[in-house]
Design a protein around this motif. Sequence first.
Motif, PDB file in Angstrom:
ATOM      1  N   GLU A   1      33.858   2.797  31.413  1.00  0.00           N
ATOM      2  CA  GLU A   1      32.676   2.601  30.586  1.00  0.00           C
ATOM      3  C   GLU A   1      32.348   3.881  29.817  1.00  0.00           C
ATOM      4  O   GLU A   1      31.973   3.824  28.639  1.00  0.00           O
ATOM      5  CB  GLU A   1      31.488   2.195  31.459  1.00  0.00           C
ATOM      6  CG  GLU A   1      30.202   1.987  30.687  1.00  0.00           C
ATOM      7  CD  GLU A   1      29.075   1.464  31.552  1.00  0.00           C
ATOM      8  OE1 GLU A   1      28.005   1.161  30.999  1.00  0.00           O
ATOM      9  OE2 GLU A   1      29.261   1.367  32.781  1.00  0.00           O
ATOM     10  N   GLU A   2      32.483   5.028  30.469  1.00  0.00           N
ATOM     11  CA  GLU A   2      32.178   6.291  29.804  1.00  0.00           C
ATOM     12  C   GLU A   2      33.089   6.518  28.601  1.00  0.00           C
ATOM     13  O   GLU A   2      32.630   6.935  27.519  1.00  0.00           O
ATOM     14  CB  GLU A   2      32.337   7.442  30.804  1.00  0.00           C
ATOM     15  CG  GLU A   2      31.998   8.811  30.224  1.00  0.00           C
ATOM     16  CD  GLU A   2      32.182   9.931  31.240  1.00  0.00           C
ATOM     17  OE1 GLU A   2      31.897  11.093  30.886  1.00  0.00           O
ATOM     18  OE2 GLU A   2      32.611   9.643  32.377  1.00  0.00           O
ATOM     19  N   GLN A   3      34.378   6.197  28.763  1.00  0.00           N
ATOM     20  CA  GLN A   3      35.306   6.379  27.654  1.00  0.00           C
ATOM     21  C   GLN A   3      34.976   5.450  26.497  1.00  0.00           C
ATOM     22  O   GLN A   3      34.909   5.871  25.331  1.00  0.00           O
ATOM     23  CB  GLN A   3      36.741   6.117  28.135  1.00  0.00           C
ATOM     24  CG  GLN A   3      37.290   7.173  29.082  1.00  0.00           C
ATOM     25  CD  GLN A   3      38.641   6.761  29.651  1.00  0.00           C
ATOM     26  OE1 GLN A   3      38.948   5.577  29.759  1.00  0.00           O
ATOM     27  NE2 GLN A   3      39.454   7.745  30.022  1.00  0.00           N
ATOM     28  N   LEU A   4      34.776   4.166  26.816  1.00  0.00           N
ATOM     29  CA  LEU A   4      34.543   3.193  25.760  1.00  0.00           C
ATOM     30  C   LEU A   4      33.220   3.418  25.049  1.00  0.00           C
ATOM     31  O   LEU A   4      33.046   2.986  23.905  1.00  0.00           O
ATOM     32  CB  LEU A   4      34.585   1.781  26.339  1.00  0.00           C
ATOM     33  CG  LEU A   4      35.956   1.279  26.792  1.00  0.00           C
ATOM     34  CD1 LEU A   4      35.838  -0.087  27.449  1.00  0.00           C
ATOM     35  CD2 LEU A   4      36.930   1.197  25.612  1.00  0.00           C
ATOM     36  N   SER A   5      32.279   4.064  25.703  1.00  0.00           N
ATOM     37  CA  SER A   5      30.970   4.297  25.107  1.00  0.00           C
ATOM     38  C   SER A   5      30.957   5.481  24.145  1.00  0.00           C
ATOM     39  O   SER A   5      29.967   5.675  23.424  1.00  0.00           O
ATOM     40  CB  SER A   5      29.924   4.512  26.205  1.00  0.00           C
ATOM     41  OG  SER A   5      29.798   3.365  27.016  1.00  0.00           O
ATOM     42  N   LYS A   6      32.009   6.269  24.134  1.00  0.00           N
ATOM     43  CA  LYS A   6      32.072   7.382  23.179  1.00  0.00           C
ATOM     44  C   LYS A   6      32.122   6.832  21.760  1.00  0.00           C
ATOM     45  O   LYS A   6      32.789   5.819  21.507  1.00  0.00           O
ATOM     46  CB  LYS A   6      33.297   8.243  23.463  1.00  0.00           C
ATOM     47  CG  LYS A   6      33.211   9.018  24.775  1.00  0.00           C
ATOM     48  CD  LYS A   6      34.456   9.871  24.992  1.00  0.00           C
ATOM     49  CE  LYS A   6      34.339  10.678  26.283  1.00  0.00           C
ATOM     50  NZ  LYS A   6      35.543  11.500  26.550  1.00  0.00           N
TER      51      LYS A   6
ATOM     52  N   ILE B   1      22.076  -1.812  19.289  1.00  0.00           N
ATOM     53  CA  ILE B   1      20.926  -1.939  20.177  1.00  0.00           C
ATOM     54  C   ILE B   1      21.254  -1.353  21.540  1.00  0.00           C
ATOM     55  O   ILE B   1      20.534  -0.509  22.066  1.00  0.00           O
ATOM     56  CB  ILE B   1      20.525  -3.423  20.353  1.00  0.00           C
ATOM     57  CG1 ILE B   1      20.149  -4.041  19.014  1.00  0.00           C
ATOM     58  CG2 ILE B   1      19.377  -3.554  21.359  1.00  0.00           C
ATOM     59  CD1 ILE B   1      19.879  -5.537  19.089  1.00  0.00           C
ATOM     60  N   ARG B   2      22.347  -1.796  22.125  1.00  0.00           N
ATOM     61  CA  ARG B   2      22.743  -1.302  23.439  1.00  0.00           C
ATOM     62  C   ARG B   2      24.185  -1.696  23.704  1.00  0.00           C
ATOM     63  O   ARG B   2      24.780  -2.534  23.016  1.00  0.00           O
ATOM     64  CB  ARG B   2      21.867  -1.892  24.535  1.00  0.00           C
ATOM     65  CG  ARG B   2      22.061  -3.404  24.688  1.00  0.00           C
ATOM     66  CD  ARG B   2      22.033  -3.870  26.121  1.00  0.00           C
ATOM     67  NE  ARG B   2      22.540  -5.227  26.248  1.00  0.00           N
ATOM     68  CZ  ARG B   2      22.814  -5.817  27.387  1.00  0.00           C
ATOM     69  NH1 ARG B   2      22.633  -5.161  28.517  1.00  0.00           N
ATOM     70  NH2 ARG B   2      23.283  -7.037  27.433  1.00  0.00           N
ATOM     71  N   LYS B   3      24.767  -1.074  24.714  1.00  0.00           N
ATOM     72  CA  LYS B   3      26.111  -1.422  25.183  1.00  0.00           C
ATOM     73  C   LYS B   3      26.108  -1.310  26.700  1.00  0.00           C
ATOM     74  O   LYS B   3      25.448  -0.438  27.278  1.00  0.00           O
ATOM     75  CB  LYS B   3      27.168  -0.514  24.555  1.00  0.00           C
ATOM     76  CG  LYS B   3      26.871   0.971  24.635  1.00  0.00           C
ATOM     77  CD  LYS B   3      27.844   1.750  23.793  1.00  0.00           C
ATOM     78  CE  LYS B   3      27.524   3.242  23.757  1.00  0.00           C
ATOM     79  NZ  LYS B   3      26.230   3.531  23.107  1.00  0.00           N
ATOM     80  N   ARG B   4      26.836  -2.196  27.330  1.00  0.00           N
ATOM     81  CA  ARG B   4      26.848  -2.227  28.792  1.00  0.00           C
ATOM     82  C   ARG B   4      28.135  -2.875  29.272  1.00  0.00           C
ATOM     83  O   ARG B   4      28.605  -3.852  28.687  1.00  0.00           O
ATOM     84  CB  ARG B   4      25.635  -3.002  29.311  1.00  0.00           C
ATOM     85  CG  ARG B   4      25.662  -3.290  30.789  1.00  0.00           C
ATOM     86  CD  ARG B   4      24.357  -3.886  31.260  1.00  0.00           C
ATOM     87  NE  ARG B   4      23.255  -2.931  31.160  1.00  0.00           N
ATOM     88  CZ  ARG B   4      22.075  -3.110  31.747  1.00  0.00           C
ATOM     89  NH1 ARG B   4      21.856  -4.186  32.465  1.00  0.00           N
ATOM     90  NH2 ARG B   4      21.117  -2.207  31.611  1.00  0.00           N
ATOM     91  N   VAL B   5      28.682  -2.353  30.358  1.00  0.00           N
ATOM     92  CA  VAL B   5      29.880  -2.927  30.971  1.00  0.00           C
ATOM     93  C   VAL B   5      29.457  -3.783  32.158  1.00  0.00           C
ATOM     94  O   VAL B   5      28.586  -3.397  32.937  1.00  0.00           O
ATOM     95  CB  VAL B   5      30.854  -1.816  31.428  1.00  0.00           C
ATOM     96  CG1 VAL B   5      31.961  -2.392  32.306  1.00  0.00           C
ATOM     97  CG2 VAL B   5      31.466  -1.122  30.210  1.00  0.00           C
TER      98      VAL B   5
END
Length: 589
Positions: A242-247, A268-272
């Motif tokens: 999740e940390e990688q994809l959120s970059k 708006i937001r992103k979440r795994v």
Amino acid sequence: MNAPQENQASQDDADVLIIGAGPVGLTLANTLGLAGVRVIVAEKLPQIIDYPRAIGIDDESLRTLQAAGLSDQVQAHITPHHWMRFYTASGQCFASIEPRTDEYGWSRRNAFIQPQVDDILYRGLQRFEQVQVLLGQELHGFTQDDAGVTATLRSSEGVERTLRAKYLVASDGGNSLVRRTLNVPFEGRTKPNQWIVVDVRNDPLGTPHIDMHCDPERPYVSAALPHGIRRFEFMVMPGETEEQLSKPENLAQLMRKVVADPDKVDYIRKRVYTHNARLAAQFRVGRVLLAGDAAHIMPVWQGQGYNSGMRDASNLAWKLAMVIRGEASSGLLDSYEQERRDHARSMIHLSEVAGDIFAPESHTAAKVRDTVMLALNAVPPVKQYFAEMRFKPMPRYEQGVVLHHTGTGNQGARTPFAGLLDRSGNTPLSRLLGLMAEKKESLVGRLVHGLETAASSPVGRMFIQPRVATANGHSGLLDDFVGLNFCILAWGTDPSYGMDEEALNFWQRLGARFIRAMPSGQLLHPTPTRDGVLTVGDEQGRLKDWFSAQGKSVVFVRPDRFVAALASPQEVSTVTRQMARVLHSPLEA
């Protein structure tokens, strides 16, 4: 508008304590509030959740919100007739779900913004003096005895309070403390892969509906939502976090598959999240009942997690109300698990199969899927079967508050997919696709045969909701003339005419509505009926068509709009006595 008053509860307190102010708990509280039941809703968060979760609401749920008196407000936040299309990696549509029917009064598939609807439910509790909401109060523990449930709540500051209620309903999510305290097994599986959800404003695509892109390299979803919101969902591939994809650079790489300029997207937001498929072994333990995610969780692919929870609330509310008002014994509550658990299992299986078809485990399976589904889509009856969502297992209650023994021939037809799904909790795509690949012609034959022969009694199924009119010019959906009550409806005749005094008094004590339906033109010269019987005109001809398919002309409809029994006009007293038994309700006051 101000939020509901969060008053300090007294020690003796409530008929029903609801743990969790999600959509299930709030819907249950609103429905019980309309029934005059004293309710306390306790929520550990300081406010109801305000971020998007579910995005699909079906006709059954909208009918539940109609019963709660909130459907008019909710309509401002839904997109009706929301279709779902499945595409191969090359962009070819191999299946399209396009239901256009409204037999229950509402569009079958709808997009919505859950926080907006949750807020309507929350504010709807303002209508009831006997309903209290306690935010920022987490359940710390509970005990139950023969007379009720004692629960301890703890605030974020560590202050404890004790509440006493006749019944406790746990709608506290998939990690339910109530379920774990009761040691109720939560059986099922967790899919190994995860998905990243990205919600954006100012829709960068603007196209309607939901597109399921079945690309084996990285499956993804693009869903249009009301108010210019769009949701994207991308599978998290092995080795990604999740940390990688959120970059920003990696998120832009994902979005580049679907938008022209990922740098101009209004996020708006992103979440795994991870897909789970689990079912509680019990829905009732004494005076404690499980509902919503506390009782069952399922993958999102058919949007049935939210809607299954709403079915729980609709099923449970009227039964709790009857027991609390002394109209039925607590044995009525056993029917909640009898009716809801099997259907929740069916919805879990459907969601798993849909997920396996959308995101198979190998490229080979994806090719088989594409070939077979395109072939099936070329067969008109099969294409219609998928387009109209007839694969969706509608609730059909075999036991509980239903009478299947009144000479109506009530053995339900099996779905054309019966036998392909594994009821043990595993529905591997390999099994389904293997059968498809090996016996394609046989499978098509089974589907067509199933479509041609599927017919069964309406007992245990949801009753239709057409538009009707009264002699004084009022027109509307049928439920609006019934309210949260039983309904005894007859075609052409007064449904109470053949009832003896004992049977008539029974239904009058329960507040049942007696309705006579007829062609609208006959409203100009209706024959007399007993006082209290409402005569309505069948504006769309749907009631006439419904009764034309039955052998009986009187239908007994429950407060959750399910058919409990059918009768001829001369059988209504006998059926009433049978209904009193399955309702655990005394025939005489």
